[in-house]
Design a protein around this motif. Structure first.
Motif, mmCIF file in Angstrom:
data_model
loop_
_atom_site.group_PDB
_atom_site.id
_atom_site.type_symbol
_atom_site.label_atom_id
_atom_site.label_comp_id
_atom_site.label_asym_id
_atom_site.label_seq_id
_atom_site.Cartn_x
_atom_site.Cartn_y
_atom_site.Cartn_z
ATOM 1 N N MET A 1 47.017 57.131 42.872
ATOM 2 C CA MET A 1 46.603 56.087 42.049
ATOM 3 C C MET A 1 46.548 54.524 42.554
ATOM 4 S SD MET A 1 48.177 53.460 40.191
ATOM 5 C CE MET A 1 49.903 53.853 39.904
ATOM 6 N N LEU A 2 47.386 54.298 43.577
ATOM 7 C CA LEU A 2 47.172 52.945 44.144
ATOM 8 C C LEU A 2 45.994 52.969 45.089
ATOM 9 C CD1 LEU A 2 50.994 52.467 45.028
ATOM 10 C CD2 LEU A 2 49.786 51.160 43.135
ATOM 11 N N LEU B 1 42.796 46.349 34.306
ATOM 12 C CA LEU B 1 43.077 45.600 33.073
ATOM 13 C C LEU B 1 44.367 45.550 32.697
ATOM 14 C CD1 LEU B 1 39.992 47.038 31.123
ATOM 15 C CD2 LEU B 1 40.095 44.959 32.534
ATOM 16 N N GLN B 2 45.150 46.744 32.531
ATOM 17 C CA GLN B 2 46.362 46.894 32.038
ATOM 18 C C GLN B 2 47.202 47.901 32.619
ATOM 19 O OE1 GLN B 2 46.106 47.880 27.775
ATOM 20 N NE2 GLN B 2 47.873 46.552 27.379
ATOM 21 N N VAL B 3 48.450 47.669 32.439
ATOM 22 C CA VAL B 3 49.425 48.842 32.807
ATOM 23 C C VAL B 3 50.437 48.836 31.671
ATOM 24 C CG1 VAL B 3 51.511 48.966 34.292
ATOM 25 C CG2 VAL B 3 49.354 48.263 35.277
ATOM 26 N N LEU C 1 49.267 46.341 41.786
ATOM 27 C CA LEU C 1 48.037 46.499 41.098
ATOM 28 C C LEU C 1 47.447 45.250 40.693
ATOM 29 C CD1 LEU C 1 48.991 49.545 38.961
ATOM 30 C CD2 LEU C 1 47.210 49.774 40.753
ATOM 31 N N LEU C 2 48.306 44.294 40.011
ATOM 32 C CA LEU C 2 47.699 43.204 39.542
ATOM 33 C C LEU C 2 47.924 41.813 39.961
ATOM 34 C CD1 LEU C 2 48.376 44.282 35.573
ATOM 35 C CD2 LEU C 2 45.958 43.779 36.477
ATOM 36 N N PHE D 1 53.869 56.156 33.830
ATOM 37 C CA PHE D 1 53.145 55.138 34.259
ATOM 38 C C PHE D 1 51.746 55.249 34.140
ATOM 39 C CE2 PHE D 1 51.246 52.025 37.104
ATOM 40 C CZ PHE D 1 52.092 50.854 37.431
ATOM 41 N N ALA D 2 51.055 54.382 33.452
ATOM 42 C CA ALA D 2 49.496 54.389 33.179
ATOM 43 C C ALA D 2 48.855 52.967 33.656
ATOM 44 C CB ALA D 2 49.353 54.623 31.660
ATOM 45 N N VAL D 3 47.720 53.334 34.049
ATOM 46 C CA VAL D 3 46.915 52.149 34.755
ATOM 47 C C VAL D 3 45.413 52.399 34.093
ATOM 48 C CG1 VAL D 3 46.187 53.144 37.007
ATOM 49 C CG2 VAL D 3 46.144 50.752 36.441
#
Length: 336
Positions: free
Chosen positions: A136-137, A149-151, A194-195, A244-246
């Motif tokens: 994912m990363l 956009l969002q986690v 991520l952000l 964990f969702a991205v």
């Protein structure tokens, strides 16, 4: 260049210290736990004898041991900064369980101390080493997911309900804000990765189902300086859940653990990208705790860079400090 496994001292033989000793047996060519330190507990010396490890009751004894190249700190949070300073003074590399510190200032001191002596600093953020999380990363880094956009993330369990009330993990000064320092700190680490740098945070921390002095139910809403948000939950009174969702402009990934990391049982991954159907896959078990320690050992040997950057360690603790502050009254706290 020194060859062979890195000789380490395990400092702390509680639940997690013993877990790490167990997993290092599968990484003998990279890491060798030669001694352990535990000032409390009648079973510690017997545990060391059973595992062929020299036993010390004093941390200073391990630091004075010429065979020891590095220490693994599996100790209460409030001891990390002093123990790290002592290790650096003795010329030992440090792998520190999370959190590195409880303030940004403390994290900066720890990072600079290691850098000033050319020592490797590793962090117990094994979630980065879970195969689906690593993928994912990578997808976020190479643009596959588009603009992040969002986690949304939740890492909760009820393991602490069986602890004696005197246990340090139930001390509101040492482990504040419900499950934040036990589990939520892993989620903020990934969110920062991520952000980027957090802008501000608002926290709700309540005590709804336990006598825990730090509260048992928390959620944090984080805004980031370059845009994007994260919702983090870390509760201490629910059956185990880890998600964990991205979400990005080109796709999203949702990762759910089938069991706690102490006994990995794999992951369920749900994902999609623009114009594609939603896919569900099962990822087999792995041992991310071991893989993190191996990455630390490779960095000590100069074979590769340690993948968790010092700047990310500092930014994560800066966010933790703001979360602790916001939890006191539920107000929005801006990061310095």
């Amino acid at each position: 260049m020194i060859k062979g496994p890195v000789k380490v001292a395990m400092v702390g033989l509680g639940w997690w210290g013993r877990k790490m000793i167990a997993v290092t047996k599968g990484a003998a060519e990279d890491l060798d736990v030669v001694c352990a330190v535990e000032p409390f507990g009648e079973t510690a010396e017997a545990f060391c004898n059973d595992n062929g490890i020299r036993f010390f009751r004093e941390y200073s004894a391990a630091l004075a041991d010429p065979e020891v190249e590095a220490v693994i700190l599996a100790t209460p949070h409030d001891l990390h900064e002093e123990q790290l300073d002592q290790a650096v003074s003795a010329g030992k590399h440090v792998f520190c369980e999370k959190p590195l510190a409880l303030t940004r200032e403390g994290a900066v001191r720890a990072v600079r101390a290691c850098e000033s002596r050319g020592l490797i600093l590793g962090m117990g953020h094994e979630r980065r080493f879970e195969p689906p999380v690593a993928q994912m990363l990578a997808a976020a880094s190479d643009g596959t997911l588009g603009r992040i956009l969002q986690v949304e993330a939740n890492f909760s369990h009820d393991k602490f309900l069986s602890l004696d009330p005197s246990n340090w993990r139930l001390n509101s000064s040492l482990a504040p804000v419900a499950g934040m320092t036990a589990t939520g700190i892993h989620l903020t680490d990934l969110a920062v990765k991520l952000l980027g740098t957090a802008l501000d945070v608002r926290v709700v921390c309540e005590n709804l189902a336990s006598p825990f002095p730090q509260g048992d139910t928390m959620s944090a809403h984080v805004r980031f300086r370059d845009g994007g948000t994260a919702y983090i939950s870390a509760t201490l009174v629910t059956p185990f859940v880890s998600r964990f969702a991205v979400f990005g402009t080109k796709g999203w990934i949702d990762i759910r653990d089938r069991a706690h990391v102490e006994s990995p049982d794999g992951w369920v991954v749900t994902k999609t990208s623009t114009g594609m159907p939603i896919e569900v896959s099962h990822v087999p078990p792995a041992e991310p705790v071991r893989d993190n320690l191996v990455a630390f050992a490779h960095a000590v040997r100069g074979e590769s860079e340690y993948p968790i950057k010092a700047s990310e360690m500092i930014e994560n603790i800066a966010l933790l400090e703001a979360i602790i502050a916001s939890a006191k009254n539920g107000q929005v706290v801006a990061l310095a």
